[in-house]
Design an enzyme around this catalytic site. Structure first.
Site, short mmCIF file in Angstrom:
data_model
loop_
_atom_site.label_atom_id
_atom_site.label_comp_id
_atom_site.label_asym_id
_atom_site.label_seq_id
_atom_site.Cartn_x
_atom_site.Cartn_y
_atom_site.Cartn_z
CD GLU A 26 79.74 37.05 22.30
OE1 GLU A 26 80.49 37.62 23.35
OE2 GLU A 26 79.10 36.07 22.37
CG ASP A 27 84.80 39.83 21.93
OD1 ASP A 27 83.70 40.34 22.48
OD2 ASP A 27 85.38 39.03 22.77
CG ASP A 84 79.66 42.22 21.42
OD1 ASP A 84 80.79 42.09 20.72
OD2 ASP A 84 79.54 41.27 22.53
CG HIS A 85 82.88 45.02 22.42
ND1 HIS A 85 83.89 44.21 22.39
CD2 HIS A 85 81.87 44.35 23.43
CE1 HIS A 85 84.06 43.27 22.86
NE2 HIS A 85 82.77 43.14 23.81
CB CYS A 116 80.55 41.94 26.75
SG CYS A 116 81.44 40.98 25.67
#
Length: 618
Positions: free
Chosen positions: A31-32, A239-240, A71
């Site tokens: 994540e992130d 995820d980004h 997200c």
């Protein structure tokens, strides 16, 4: 009967053979984190030996992108293969979820129909109503280990170690918690202040990337222990982007460009057009992921999917030569904006549809991070250079960057004559893409929820003409004012309420140049039948300094009974308070519609405006 029995045995054997040829597919998602924190992709990153090991037997994608920088918007595009601005899944987070049209499914449904066991461990975060046919198991215990013997599987593992919340530390932590990464030599990007806080934040985040890499290795080792590694295609990706200030939530490369490595075992190398152990500059984005997984599994790709497969059988030459990616950013929690982007090759075009909206506008979750708060304090005290101050100032309607030579997008080339031809091409391409979907954000969010959420695709197709018309009005922003003036005058008087809406926004983008419309806009603020048009008029008057419109805005808020409408009004209040007239707003909750007092995002805005906000500290 004997022949029928033999035929049945042959059919069972043939079916088992076909299933054996279907690869297992595993996604490991961190994540992130953009690609900028990993040495595999960027010289300033940290070593990630487990991910690097996957790349040695797989493909490293050096041009992989999320289509959204947060997200829920990003994950909604992944799970459907449909652009969020087309499906109305691009607001973070949607408090009311979108109903999928009957002909669109979350792609794991197609895998299940083909005999795959599908699991998700465990974050979903979709802005969509999910059917019970998507996952066999979506939980913290979900694993391929619970499938039937010999059943092919698609399993997702989400790693939250690098999530933004991990950087919600205190000033005390900076002094007491040491980092493995050297705080004195760590890289701090040029648009950030070169302070101890930013150095510590970067160092701490690189430590988290290292920890995440070990967790990637743990998943791979589980496959190894189960003797599945040579039958399983593994995707690792972020995820980004994120998570330092001005990355997550923004259409910078640090918000969109993600790390992507795909491990392809020897027996399935025929499913890859890329040579194992190499890297590629082919552009791929999240909109392509569902098509790619279905293609790898030998499943027909539905026409409703916007993306194209970059792995599997019969990957097109066009896909392999792709050098474009699109992005979108709208509401992030309580903070509104509307931004679109197109990167083609080394050039990045950003279109700010509300350029007067300052990127640094208060967003409570963002400002829990110490680095965000320090950055704002340094700006307020005049201690930043021009590049570091850009985050706190109004934007240009168009931005253009050479991201190969300016990776942190600090020098806007939009007004550079040498790039005029490039600017026109990218502008045209972005407009064509927005009209082709069409882009539903040309309608306000409260309107979309009311009119489009039951079938956003059908709504968009039915209103393509109107959307193109509103886009045309919005694009008056990129003209010189003297060329746009006559058309703005016409649209401010339009009988179409949303033509007036976009004319007002475009006037605000011109600022004091549009002062000739002040009296007309004052009248709109007082008498327009659409409340958000009154708000946009008050916004213009506040931005230009023509009138203290704070009292009018408060009355509008008390009049509203729609949560998203009220949130949009409060967005303007915060903008005017912090970056324009410094109006002070005091909101009496007792005067609000009951529905508004039950909305968490509205309560966050009220607390901030009333100066009672307390930023949570660990």
């Amino acid at each position: 009967m004997k022949h029928l029995f033999n035929y049945t045995i042959l059919l069972v054997c043939f079916t088992s053979y076909l299933k054996a040829q279907q690869p297992n597919i595993v996604w490991i998602v961190s994540e992130d984190n953009s690609k900028h924190y990993m040495k595999l992709f960027d010289k300033n990153g940290v070593a990630t030996p487990n991910i690097e090991k996957l790349a040695k037997k797989g493909v490293q994608f050096n041009r992989a992108f999320s289509n959204a920088a947060v997200c829920s918007a990003a994950r909604s595009s992944i799970i459907t293969g449909v652009y969020g601005a087309k499906l109305a899944t691009h607001y973070h987070r949607s408090e009311q979820k979108v109903t999928l049209p009957q002909n669109i499914k979350m792609f794991p449904e197609y895998l299940r129909e083909a005999g795959y066991y599908t699991t998700n461990n465990a974050k979903e975060d979709y802005n969509i109503i999910k059917s019970d046919k998507v996952w066999d198991d979506s939980s913290n215990k979900a694993s391929w280990r619970n499938r039937k013997k010999g059943q092919p599987f698609f399993s997702v593992f989400n790693i939250g170690t690098t999530h933004e919340g991990q950087l919600h530390f205190s000033e005390k932590d900076v002094d007491s918690i040491k980092t493995e990464t050297n705080i004195e030599t760590v890289f701090v990007q040029p648009n950030h202040p070169q302070t101890r806080t930013f150095k510590y934040t970067n160092a701490r985040y690189l430590d988290l990337i290292s920890k995440m890499d070990k967790q990637v290795g743990e998943v791979v080792n589980q496959l190894k222990d189960d003797h599945l590694l040579e039958n399983t295609i593994i995707f690792y990706y972020g995820d980004h982007g994120g998570v330092l200030p001005n990355s997550k939530g923004y259409l910078k490369e640090t918000g969109l460009q993600v790390p992507l490595v795909v491990y392809i075992p020897e027996k399935f190398k025929y499913l890859s057009p890329f040579t194992a152990g190499t890297s590629t500059k082919t552009f791929v984005s999240f909109i392509d992921f569902s098509a790619t997984v279905l293609n790898l599994a030998g499943i027909a790709i539905p026409e409703t999917i916007d993306g194209s497969p970059f792995l599997g059988a019969n990957v097109s030459k066009t896909t392999l030569q792709n050098n474009e990616t699109y992005g979108y950013a709208d509401r992030f929690d309580e903070k509104y904006d509307m931004v679109r982007s197109l990167r083609k090759g080394n050039l990045k075009y950003i279109r700010n549809f509300q350029p007067f909206t300052v990127d640094a506008l208060m967003n409570q979750y963002r400002y829990r991070q110490l680095a965000y708060r320090e950055w704002k304090t340094l700006f307020d005290n005049g201690k930043l250079n021009e590049i570091q101050s850009q985050f706190f100032k109004p934007k240009a309607p168009e931005e253009l960057y050479d991201v190969e030579n300016d990776p942190f997008e600090t020098t806007n080339l939009a007004e550079n004559p040498a790039y005029y031809k490039n600017l026109k091409e990218l502008r045209s391409n972005l407009n064509s893409w927005m009209k082709s979907m069409p882009d539903l954000s040309l309608y306000p969010e409260n309107y979309i929820i009311e009119k489009a959420f039951k079938n956003p695709i059908a709504f968009g197709q039915a209103h393509k003409t109107e959307i193109s018309k509103y886009l045309k009005i919005a694009n008056l922003q990129v003209m010189p004012f003297h060329k746009a003036q006559h058309k703005l005058k016409k649209y401010l008087k339009s009988t179409d309420e949303l033509e007036r809406y976009w004319a007002l926004i475009s006037c605000s983008s011109f600022g004091t140049q549009a002062g000739v419309f002040t009296n007309q806009i004052k009248q709109i603020m007082k008498s327009d039948p659409l409340l958000i048009n009154k708000m946009r008029a008050a916004e213009f008057l506040g931005i230009t300094g023509a009138l203290d419109s704070s009292t009018y805005l408060i009355k509008m808020l008390y009049t509203s009974s729609n949560e998203k409408e009220a949130l949009l009004i409060m967005n303007t209040m915060v903008l005017l308070q912090d970056f324009y007239q410094q109006n002070q707003f005091t909101i009496d909750s007792n005067k609000l519609d009951k529905a508004l007092n039950n909305n968490n995002l509205i309560q966050i805005r009220i607390a901030y405006l009333n100066k009672k906000h307390i930023l949570k500290k660990n």
